[in-house]
Design an enzyme around this catalytic site. Structure first.
Site, PDB file in Angstrom:
ATOM      1  CE1 TYR A  63    -108.669  13.557-106.747  1.00 29.10           C
ATOM      2  CE2 TYR A  63    -109.495  13.685-109.003  1.00 29.10           C
ATOM      3  CZ  TYR A  63    -108.733  13.044-108.037  1.00 29.10           C
ATOM      4  OH  TYR A  63    -108.045  11.901-108.359  1.00 29.10           O
ATOM      5  CB  SER A  87    -106.522  12.596-111.675  1.00 30.89           C
ATOM      6  OG  SER A  87    -107.795  12.155-112.159  1.00 30.89           O
TER       7      SER A  87
END
Lengths: 245, 261
Positions: free
Chosen positions: A155, A142
């Protein structure tokens, strides 16, 4: 000519979002796909959609953080298609919550799927690919593996981990014909983002729009195909310029 | 079947050899009309011959220019608009390697020479091409940086400074132009076997350069040189409509080299 003719591709998180769009594109490019998801809702209709267009596709229900489930994914894949050429290691979860309110169990859950799961699925792919002489792995990291953001400690830590896992695996197998790269998506227009929040995300992205799942799928296809044959341990950031700011 | 560059106009500098030539061949195969720019007219003509073998229908304009000369840069951009009417893609690639030696010996004239081609030349190209693309409301620019623009390699002060500069310029302008539907990225090739890399190896090893080349790629994770056509595939992808949300990104193509140390 189709770019993935007769290749067998495992796609985790393959029934929705970027995973599903990539499955559509891979099938169009001649691949046989194994869709993996922990949630079997919509799985049957998606397999029907892909096979209805003449593609070959199966679904295997699995939690990527479970060794037993992941082993079963490879068993089913080999039983059905005989080999693994491509892994799109894409399953992931995430939720925004202030760190002082996050429980350790919640932290562990996110890291176990996003980082441990990515490792587990890649490890078994490597074992299969070593048997057949090579293959390609594309991990979904990401842009939050590059930069920080409030409320996403677990995350972001996991995705940063995926980037360096990608580098390490890429280098480890560089001479054994297994290429490992990662996709770093930015803000993508998916149903998970509330409508009224989308404008805020457009405003902070230099291209002043959100990316689409189709654009992510095309980047994954590039990394999964022979077009990227001199690229390994690498990351491709597709974020409209967000992380360069 | 439709191809990715059907009806598209692409300018490639440094197209007389190496990565520029490889990109030109790939993009011509995929349907583009091309303006090829190089200092070396003979190199340009050779590239055109090769293109016409793989893409006999291709429309190719050749412009001899020194990219370090702003007027000549303006001229290749103006000519392209005059003949083809638009610019969809720009591979801003021309570059030189410069001397291989210690910083204290590099010399200010050599430093200026390398910067003027590798950095000023890239800036001039962007400046004129961006004016056209902003009016169109679309376009893709891909600058050629290098692993030497990300990591310290040693013995190449001018080259390294210029290529780090190219990456900074790429990020800066990409942030400005993303809102106009224009994406700007850079590639960072590592050891690709081109005439320029051969030249560097000859500086290091003289007649023994092939042996030096073998030593040179030993630390590379893939333990080989990349092939120019492998860079051609990446350039074509990044300039195509498949990469429209990729912006301000630097993409190494180096067999894993830039991630190693």
């Amino acid at each position: 000519m189709a770019k993935l003719q007769d290749k067998v591709a495992i796609i985790t998180g393959g029934v929705s979002g970027i995973g599903a769009e990539t499955a559509r594109l891979f099938v169009k490019e001649g691949a046989k796909v194994v869709l993996v998801d922990w949630n079997d809702q919509n799985a049957k209709s998606f397999v029907d959609e892909l096979t209805g267009q003449g593609g070959e596709a199966i679904f295997v229900k699995a939690d990527v953080a479970s060794e037993e489930d992941v082993a079963n994914v490879y068993k089913e894949t080999i039983d059905t298609f005989g080999k693994v050429d491509i892994l799109f290691n894409n399953a992931g979860i995430g939720a925004v919550k202030p760190t002082e309110k996050l429980t350790y169990a919640e932290y562990r859950k996110t890291v176990s799927v996003d980082l441990d799961g990515t490792f587990l699925v890649a490890q078994l792919a490597i074992k299969e690919m070593l048997k057949t002489g090579g293959g390609v792995i594309v991990n979904t990291a990401s842009m939050y593996g590059w930069v920080g953001s409030p409320g996403s400690a677990a995350y972001n830590a996991a995705k940063g981990g995926v980037i360096n896992l990608t580098r390490s695996l890429g280098l480890e197998y560089a001479t054994r014909n297994i290429r490992v790269n990662a996709l770093c998506p930015g803000y993508i227009d998916t149903p998970i983002i509330p409508e009224d929040y989308k404008q805020t995300l457009r405003d902070v992205t230099p291209m002043k729009r959100l990316g689409t799942s189709e654009e992510m799928a095309k980047a994954v296809l590039f990394l999964a195909s022979d077009d990227s044959s001199f690229m390994t341990g690498n990351t491709l950031t597709v974020d409209g310029g967000f992380t360069a700011q | 079947m439709s191809k990715r560059f059907d009806e598209q106009v692409v300018i490639i500098t440094g197209a007389g050899s190496g990565l520029g030539e490889a990109a030109a061949l790939q993009i011509a195969k995929e349907g583009a009309k091309l303006t090829l720019v190089d200092l070396n007219t003979e190199g340009l003509e050779k590239t055109k011959e090769k293109i016409l073998k793989v893409a006999p229908e291709a429309e190719v304009l050749l412009v001899t220019a020194n990219v370090a000369n702003e007027k000549e840069v303006k001229n290749y951009v103006d000519k392209t608009v005059e003949i083809f009417g638009r610019i969809d893609g720009f591979f801003n690639n021309a570059g030189i390697e410069g001397k291989q030696n210690l910083t204290e010996d590099f010399g200010s004239e050599e430093f200026d020479r390398v910067i003027s081609v590798n950095l000023n030349g890239v800036f001039y190209g962007m400046q004129y091409v961006l004016k056209v693309m902003r009016k169109q409301g679309s376009g893709s620019i891909l600058n050629c940086a290098s692993v030497g623009g990300i990591r310290g390699v040693g013995n190449q002060s001018g080259y390294s400074a210029s290529k780090h500069g190219v990456i900074g310029l790429t990020r800066n302008s990409a942030i400005e132009y993303g809102q106009y539907g224009i994406n700007i990225n850079a590639i960072a090739p590592g050891a690709i076997m081109t005439a320029m890399v051969e030249g560097s190896l000859k500086q290091m090893g003289g007649d023994n350069w092939e042996e030096v080349g073998k030593e040179f790629v030993k630390p590379n994770p893939m333990k080989r040189f990349g092939r120019p056509e492998e860079v051609g595939y990446l350039v074509a992808f990044l300039l195509s409509n498949e990469a429209t949300f990729i912006n301000a990104t630097v993409v190494p193509i180096d067999g894993g080299q830039s991630y190693k140390y």
